[in-house]
Design a protein around this motif. Structure first.
Motif, short mmCIF file in Angstrom:
data_model
loop_
_atom_site.label_atom_id
_atom_site.label_comp_id
_atom_site.label_asym_id
_atom_site.label_seq_id
_atom_site.Cartn_x
_atom_site.Cartn_y
_atom_site.Cartn_z
N MET A 1 0.85 -1.17 0.00
CA MET A 1 0.00 0.00 0.00
C MET A 1 0.89 1.24 0.00
O MET A 1 1.83 1.34 0.78
N THR A 2 0.57 2.16 -0.88
CA THR A 2 1.36 3.38 -0.99
C THR A 2 0.91 4.40 0.06
O THR A 2 -0.18 4.28 0.63
N GLU A 3 1.72 5.42 0.26
CA GLU A 3 1.35 6.47 1.20
C GLU A 3 0.08 7.19 0.72
O GLU A 3 -0.77 7.55 1.53
N SER A 4 -0.06 7.34 -0.57
CA SER A 4 -1.26 7.97 -1.12
C SER A 4 -2.51 7.15 -0.79
O SER A 4 -3.56 7.70 -0.43
N GLU A 5 -2.40 5.85 -0.88
CA GLU A 5 -3.53 4.96 -0.54
C GLU A 5 -3.84 5.03 0.95
O GLU A 5 -5.00 4.98 1.34
N VAL A 6 -2.81 5.15 1.77
CA VAL A 6 -3.02 5.31 3.22
C VAL A 6 -3.80 6.59 3.47
O VAL A 6 -4.76 6.60 4.24
N TRP A 7 -3.40 7.69 2.83
CA TRP A 7 -4.11 8.97 3.00
C TRP A 7 -5.57 8.84 2.60
O TRP A 7 -6.46 9.33 3.29
N GLN A 8 -5.82 8.18 1.48
CA GLN A 8 -7.20 8.02 1.00
C GLN A 8 -8.04 7.21 1.99
O GLN A 8 -9.16 7.59 2.32
N ARG A 9 -7.50 6.10 2.44
CA ARG A 9 -8.25 5.26 3.37
C ARG A 9 -8.44 5.97 4.70
O ARG A 9 -9.51 5.92 5.30
N LEU A 10 -7.42 6.65 5.18
CA LEU A 10 -7.50 7.37 6.45
C LEU A 10 -8.54 8.50 6.37
O LEU A 10 -9.32 8.69 7.31
N THR A 11 -8.55 9.21 5.27
CA THR A 11 -9.55 10.26 5.10
C THR A 11 -10.95 9.68 5.15
O THR A 11 -11.85 10.24 5.80
N SER A 12 -11.15 8.55 4.53
CA SER A 12 -12.45 7.88 4.57
C SER A 12 -12.84 7.50 6.00
O SER A 12 -13.99 7.68 6.41
N VAL A 13 -11.89 7.00 6.76
CA VAL A 13 -12.15 6.63 8.16
C VAL A 13 -12.54 7.87 8.96
O VAL A 13 -13.52 7.85 9.71
N PHE A 14 -11.80 8.94 8.82
CA PHE A 14 -12.12 10.19 9.52
C PHE A 14 -13.53 10.65 9.17
O PHE A 14 -14.31 11.04 10.04
N ARG A 15 -13.86 10.63 7.89
CA ARG A 15 -15.19 11.08 7.46
C ARG A 15 -16.29 10.21 8.04
O ARG A 15 -17.34 10.72 8.42
N ASP A 16 -16.05 8.90 8.13
CA ASP A 16 -17.04 8.00 8.73
C ASP A 16 -17.19 8.26 10.22
O ASP A 16 -18.30 8.38 10.73
N VAL A 17 -16.08 8.32 10.94
CA VAL A 17 -16.12 8.48 12.40
C VAL A 17 -16.75 9.81 12.79
O VAL A 17 -17.57 9.87 13.70
N PHE A 18 -16.39 10.87 12.07
CA PHE A 18 -16.90 12.19 12.42
C PHE A 18 -18.19 12.55 11.68
O PHE A 18 -18.75 13.62 11.88
N GLU A 19 -18.64 11.61 10.82
CA GLU A 19 -19.86 11.81 10.04
C GLU A 19 -19.84 13.17 9.34
O GLU A 19 -20.77 13.95 9.40
N ASP A 20 -18.72 13.42 8.65
CA ASP A 20 -18.51 14.69 7.96
C ASP A 20 -17.74 14.43 6.67
O ASP A 20 -16.54 14.20 6.70
N ASP A 21 -18.44 14.48 5.55
CA ASP A 21 -17.82 14.22 4.26
C ASP A 21 -16.93 15.36 3.77
O ASP A 21 -16.31 15.25 2.72
N GLU A 22 -16.87 16.43 4.53
CA GLU A 22 -16.07 17.59 4.13
C GLU A 22 -14.69 17.62 4.79
O GLU A 22 -13.89 18.51 4.49
N ILE A 23 -14.41 16.68 5.67
CA ILE A 23 -13.11 16.68 6.36
C ILE A 23 -12.00 16.50 5.34
O ILE A 23 -12.02 15.60 4.51
N THR A 24 -11.02 17.38 5.42
CA THR A 24 -9.83 17.30 4.60
C THR A 24 -8.64 17.24 5.54
O THR A 24 -8.49 18.09 6.42
#
Length: 82
Positions: free
Chosen positions: A1-24
């Motif tokens: 897994m590349t660092e870019s893929e880690v960022w993508q997956r992590l962003t998805s996790v943050f958005r799910d946990v915080f229920e906010d699709d705008e988190i960057t």
């Protein structure tokens, strides 16, 4: 897994946990930058991250040493790209 893929997956996790699709996320992002990121949410977030990255586990000491999301990405990348 590349660092870019880690960022993508992590962003998805943050958005799910915080229920906010705008988190960057950025390497400098901290709990102070995300509304509702408190100690309870931090635990929920870590559990979700460990599940999202197939059994990845962090020790309490490792978590205590993380200063920002960039540190978290580095810690994940070291383990999932080995």
């Amino acid at each position: 897994m590349t660092e870019s893929e880690v960022w993508q997956r992590l962003t998805s996790v943050f958005r799910d946990v915080f229920e906010d699709d705008e988190i960057t996320l950025s390497p400098e992002t901290t709990a102070e930058d995300v509304e509702d990121w408190d100690s309870l949410t931090n635990i929920q977030l870590l559990i979700a991250i460990e599940k999202a990255f197939s059994g990845l586990e962090f020790s309490t000491g490792e978590v205590a040493n993380l200063q920002n999301v960039g540190d978290l990405v580095s810690a994940i990348t070291k383990r999932v790209t080995v």
